[in-house]
Design an enzyme around this catalytic site. Structure first.
Site, PDB file in Angstrom:
ATOM      1  N   MET A 132       0.849  -1.183   0.000  1.00  0.00           N
ATOM      2  CA  MET A 132       0.000   0.000   0.000  1.00  0.00           C
ATOM      3  C   MET A 132       0.889   1.239   0.000  1.00  0.00           C
ATOM      4  O   MET A 132       1.896   1.291   0.692  1.00  0.00           O
ATOM      5  CB  MET A 132      -0.988   0.017   1.164  1.00  0.00           C
ATOM      6  CG  MET A 132      -0.431   0.035   2.552  1.00  0.00           C
ATOM      7  SD  MET A 132      -1.805   0.143   3.719  1.00  0.00           S
ATOM      8  CE  MET A 132      -0.929   0.053   5.277  1.00  0.00           C
ATOM      9  N   ARG A 147      -3.559  -2.150  11.099  1.00  0.00           N
ATOM     10  CA  ARG A 147      -3.418  -1.681  12.482  1.00  0.00           C
ATOM     11  C   ARG A 147      -3.495  -2.841  13.467  1.00  0.00           C
ATOM     12  O   ARG A 147      -2.755  -2.876  14.451  1.00  0.00           O
ATOM     13  CB  ARG A 147      -4.465  -0.615  12.776  1.00  0.00           C
ATOM     14  CG  ARG A 147      -4.081   0.716  12.161  1.00  0.00           C
ATOM     15  CD  ARG A 147      -5.137   1.780  12.250  1.00  0.00           C
ATOM     16  NE  ARG A 147      -4.606   3.028  11.691  1.00  0.00           N
ATOM     17  CZ  ARG A 147      -5.321   4.115  11.458  1.00  0.00           C
ATOM     18  NH1 ARG A 147      -6.616   4.124  11.727  1.00  0.00           N
ATOM     19  NH2 ARG A 147      -4.759   5.187  10.951  1.00  0.00           N
ATOM     20  N   TYR A 162       4.442   3.664  12.395  1.00  0.00           N
ATOM     21  CA  TYR A 162       3.692   3.498  11.144  1.00  0.00           C
ATOM     22  C   TYR A 162       2.263   2.992  11.367  1.00  0.00           C
ATOM     23  O   TYR A 162       1.885   2.598  12.458  1.00  0.00           O
ATOM     24  CB  TYR A 162       4.444   2.683  10.112  1.00  0.00           C
ATOM     25  CG  TYR A 162       4.874   1.276  10.397  1.00  0.00           C
ATOM     26  CD1 TYR A 162       5.922   0.736   9.665  1.00  0.00           C
ATOM     27  CD2 TYR A 162       4.256   0.460  11.337  1.00  0.00           C
ATOM     28  CE1 TYR A 162       6.340  -0.573   9.867  1.00  0.00           C
ATOM     29  CE2 TYR A 162       4.663  -0.846  11.537  1.00  0.00           C
ATOM     30  CZ  TYR A 162       5.704  -1.357  10.806  1.00  0.00           C
ATOM     31  OH  TYR A 162       6.100  -2.639  11.008  1.00  0.00           O
ATOM     32  N   GLU A 163       1.478   3.083  10.277  1.00  0.00           N
ATOM     33  CA  GLU A 163       0.030   2.840  10.299  1.00  0.00           C
ATOM     34  C   GLU A 163      -0.681   3.782  11.271  1.00  0.00           C
ATOM     35  O   GLU A 163      -1.663   3.403  11.919  1.00  0.00           O
ATOM     36  CB  GLU A 163      -0.277   1.377  10.648  1.00  0.00           C
ATOM     37  CG  GLU A 163       0.354   0.375   9.725  1.00  0.00           C
ATOM     38  CD  GLU A 163       0.132   0.668   8.259  1.00  0.00           C
ATOM     39  OE1 GLU A 163      -0.901   1.254   7.907  1.00  0.00           O
ATOM     40  OE2 GLU A 163       1.020   0.336   7.452  1.00  0.00           O
ATOM     41  N   GLY A 164      -0.207   4.999  11.376  1.00  0.00           N
ATOM     42  CA  GLY A 164      -0.767   5.972  12.312  1.00  0.00           C
ATOM     43  C   GLY A 164      -0.010   5.896  13.616  1.00  0.00           C
ATOM     44  O   GLY A 164      -0.061   4.874  14.317  1.00  0.00           O
TER      45      GLY A 164
END
Length: 566
Positions: free
Chosen positions: A161, A294, A429-431
Site C-alpha cells: 500500500m 493496524r 507506522y500505520e498511524g
C-alpha cells in the site's frame, strides 16, 4: 536461542480468554473447528521454528539491497517466502472462491504472531498482501478480482500500500500524486511515494501496489483522493505478467531495524493503474487495508515481545552471577528480585497484548459473520488500543530484555538489541500511537462514550462476578468509568492532551480482565500467580495515568514555542 512457537499459550487464550468458540458457532465460520485450527497452528509453528526463525539474524546482518534497479532480498528469504505461500499464510482469511482458506481473522492473527516472532522482516510481506486481498474483495470490480485475487492468494504475486509522500505523512490529504484518465478505463499515475514496505522483491512474479492519487476533478484534502491498483508488470488477460509498468524503486531507506524488509521510495511516471472503488472514495477503500494493518502492526508488537521474552528468559536461566538470595535457588540471575521483576513484567504484558489482539480479532470475526453493530463498534474501539498498546509493549519489553542481558544486551552478537531495533518503528507506522489515542478519544467517542462504557460494563460485570479475586479490577474499572465521563465532557484539544495516558490506562485495565479470565479458568497455578503480579504491578499505574488524562491542555500551552526551543 531457538524460537519456540507458543501454540499452547495461543490455544489457551482462544479457548479460555477470548471466547473463540463463538466464532465457530456462526454459519460463516462453522468449518473453523478447534481441530482444524489446532492442525493449522501446529503446522504454522513448525514452519516458523524450522524455516523462518533461522532467517531473522541473516536479514539483520545482510539487508536487502538495490542493485541496478533490482531489489535483492536477504539470504534465504526467497525460500522462507515460498514456505509461507505454499502453506497459504498470505491468504488465511481470503475468499475460497479465489483460492483462499476462508478462515477467521482470529486464526490469521495467531499465525501472524508466530511468523512475526520468527522473522518480522519477512512477515511484513504477507501482512501487506493479506490487507490488499481484503481491500480488493470489498472494493474492486469483478474483473480486477478475477485477475488479481487468485495470484495474490497463491502467493505468486504480493501486494503493498502506497500512502505516504515526502510532504504528506500523517496528513494524507496533502498528497500530490496525480491520476489522469487514459480514455480506455485505465489511468496514468504520476508521483512519488515513500516508506513503502516490500515495494519490490526478487521472488514473486509481480508486485501489486495500491496507490492513493488525485483525479483531475478531485477536491483538496482527503475527500478528493482515489485508490488505484498499479502493478509492477501489467498482466495479460490470462494473468501472465506482461510488460513492465512505468514505475521504479528509486532507493531503499537505511533504517534502525527491519533490515531484511526493503522499505522503498517508489516513483510512478505515468504508470498504468486501475481504479479501485468509487472515484474520490480512496480513503474509505484504503481504510479497509489500514484497519487490517493496524491489528497486524499491534501483533508486530506482540511478536517482538514474545521473542524478546523468550530470549531474555533463556539468557537469565543460564547466566550465573552473584550470590543467590533465596534458598534452593538456581544459582543464576533468575534468583535476583529485580531480574524476576523484569521478567515477570515482560511475561505478564506479553500475555495481555496477545489476549487483546485475539479479542479484537474475535470481535471483527463476529461482526463480519453476524452483522452485529455492537460487535462492530467494539472492534472499532479496540483497534487503536490494540495498535498502540501492542507496539508500546513490544518496545518496552524489548528494552527490558536488553536490561536483563546487562552489558551483553548492548552487544549485537547476543541478538537482544535486534528486537528493539526491529520493533521501534511499529509505534510510528500505520498511524503513530499518538494518532491512535486521538482517534480513540475523538472519533471513537463521538457516540458520547457508548462503546467505551459498554466495555467498562463488561469488565465490571466479570470483576464483580469473580468476588474477592476481582475486587482490584472492579475498583480500577470504576476509576476508568469516572475518567471516561470526564474525558467525554472535555473539548477536543483537552482530550487530545490526555489521550495517550487514557489509552494506556484502558489497555492495562483490559489486561487485568484477560488475566482474571485466565486465572479463573486455571483455578490455581502459574497463570493465577502471573495475574496477581500484573494486577498488583502493571495495573498500579492506572490511577496516575487517569489523573494525567484529565489535566487538559492548559499547562502544555503555558509554555510558549519560544520557551520550548530557547
Amino acid at each position: 536461542m531457538p524460537y519456540r512457537a507458543p501454540v499452547p499459550e495461543i490455544t489457551f487464550c482462544l479457548d479460555h480468554v477470548v471466547g473463540y468458540s463463538r466464532v465457530t458457532e456462526t454459519e460463516r465460520f462453522a468449518d473453523a473447528t478447534p481441530e482444524t485450527v489446532s492442525a493449522l497452528l501446529t503446522e504454522a509453528g513448525r514452519i516458523c521454528e524450522e524455516v523462518l526463525a533461522p532467517l531473522n539474524r541473516a536479514g539483520d546482518l545482510h539487508p536487502a539491497k538495490l542493485e541496478n534497479g533490482v531489489v535483492r532480498t536477504s539470504p534465504g528469504f526467497a525460500d522462507g517466502y515460498r514456505a509461507i505461500a505454499e502453506a497459504g499464510f498470505a491468504a488465511i482469511t481470503a475468499d475460497p472462491a479465489y483460492g483462499g482458506l476462508g478462515l477467521p481473522q482470529t486464526v490469521a492473527t495467531a499465525v501472524n504472531e508466530m511468523m512475526g516472532s520468527a522473522c518480522l522482516s519477512l512477515e511484513l510481506n504477507p501482512l501487506m498482501t493479506q490487507g490488499q486481498i481484503e481491500a480488493l474483495e470489498h472494493h474492486a470490480s469483478d474483473e480486477i478480482k478475477a485477475l488479481y485475487l487468485p495470484k495474490l492468494t497463491s502467493g505468486e504475486w504480493c501486494g503493498t500500500m502506497n500512502l505516504t509522500e515526502p510532504q504528506a505523512g500523517s496528513d494524507v490529504g496533502a498528497l500530490k500524486t496525480k491520476a489522469e484518465p487514459n480514455g480506455d478505463g485505465t489511468y496514468a499515475i504520476t508521483g512519488q511515494k515513500i516508506y513503502i514496505s516490500w515495494g519490490d522483491n526478487d521472488f514473486t512474479e509481480n508486485v501489486c501496489h495500491l496507490v492513493l492519487a488525485r483525479l483531475p476533478d478531485g477536491k483538496p484534502g482527503t475527500k478528493g483522493i482515489s485508490l488505484f491498483l498499479v502493478p509492477k508488470r501489467i498482466p495479460e488477460a490470462d494473468g501472465t505478467p506482461g510488460v513492465a509498468n512505468s514505475l521504479k524503486v528509486v532507493s531503499l531507506e537505511h533504517k534502525l531495524g527491519l533490515h531484511g524488509s526493503p522499505t522503498c521510495v517508489m516513483q510512478y511516471d505515468g504508470a498504468t493503474g486501475w481504479l479501485v472503488g468509487e472515484p474520490h472514495g480512496g480513503i474509505a477503500a484504503m481504510f479497509t487495508m489500514m484497519n487490517n494493518a493496524r491489528l497486524g502492526v499491534g501483533v508486530h508488537g506482540l511478536s517482538i515481545a514474545e521473542a524478546a521474552t523468550q530470549h531474555a528468559l533463556a539468557y537469565a536461566a543460564d547466566r550465573v552471577q552473584g550470590r543467590s538470595p533465596i534458598e534452593n535457588g538456581t544459582g543464576t540471575i533468575l534468583d535476583h528480585a529485580d531480574v524476576r521483576r523484569m521478567l515477570t513484567g515482560m511475561k505478564a504484558e506479553t500475555f495481555a497484548v496477545r489476549a487483546l489482539a485475539l479479542d479484537l480479532a474475535v470481535s471483527i470475526d463476529l461482526a463480519n459473520a453476524t452483522g452485529d453493530r455492537a460487535m462492530a463498534a467494539r472492534a472499532a474501539f479496540l483497534t487503536p488500543i490494540c495498535k498502540a498498546y501492542g507496539t508500546d509493549t513490544g518496545i518496552s519489553v524489548a528494552d527490558t530484555g536488553i536490561q536483563v542481558h546487562g552489558g551483553m544486551g548492548f552487544i549485537e552478537e547476543t541478538g537482544a538489541a535486534q528486537f528493539y531495533r526491529d520493533g521501534r518503528v511499529a509505534a510510528i507506522y500505520e498511524g503513530t500511537n499518538g494518532i491512535q489515542a486521538m482517534d480513540l478519544t475523538g472519533r471513537k467517542m463521538m457516540d458520547g462514550g457508548a462503546a467505551a462504557f459498554a466495555l467498562i460494563d463488561e469488565i465490571e460485570a466479570e470483576a464483580k462476578a469473580a468476588g474477592a479475586r476481582g475486587e482490584l479490577l472492579a475498583a480500577t474499572a470504576a476509576e476508568l468509568r469516572a475518567a471516561t465521563e470526564r474525558m467525554v465532557a472535555l473539548d477536543l484539544n483537552d482530550r487530545f492532551a490526555g489521550a495517550v495516558p487514557y489509552q494506556h490506562a484502558f489497555a492495562l485495565t483490559l489486561g487485568g480482565l484477560y488475566h482474571l479470565r485466565a486465572a479463573l479458568a486455571e483455578g490455581e497455578g502459574s497463570r493465577t500467580r502471573l495475574a496477581q503480579s500484573f494486577m498488583a504491578r502493571q495495573m498500579a499505574a492506572v490511577p496516575g495515568l487517569l489523573a494525567e488524562a484529565g489535566l487538559g491542555a492548559a499547562d502544555l500551552y503555558a509554555l510558549s514555542a519560544e520557551d520550548l526551543v530557547a
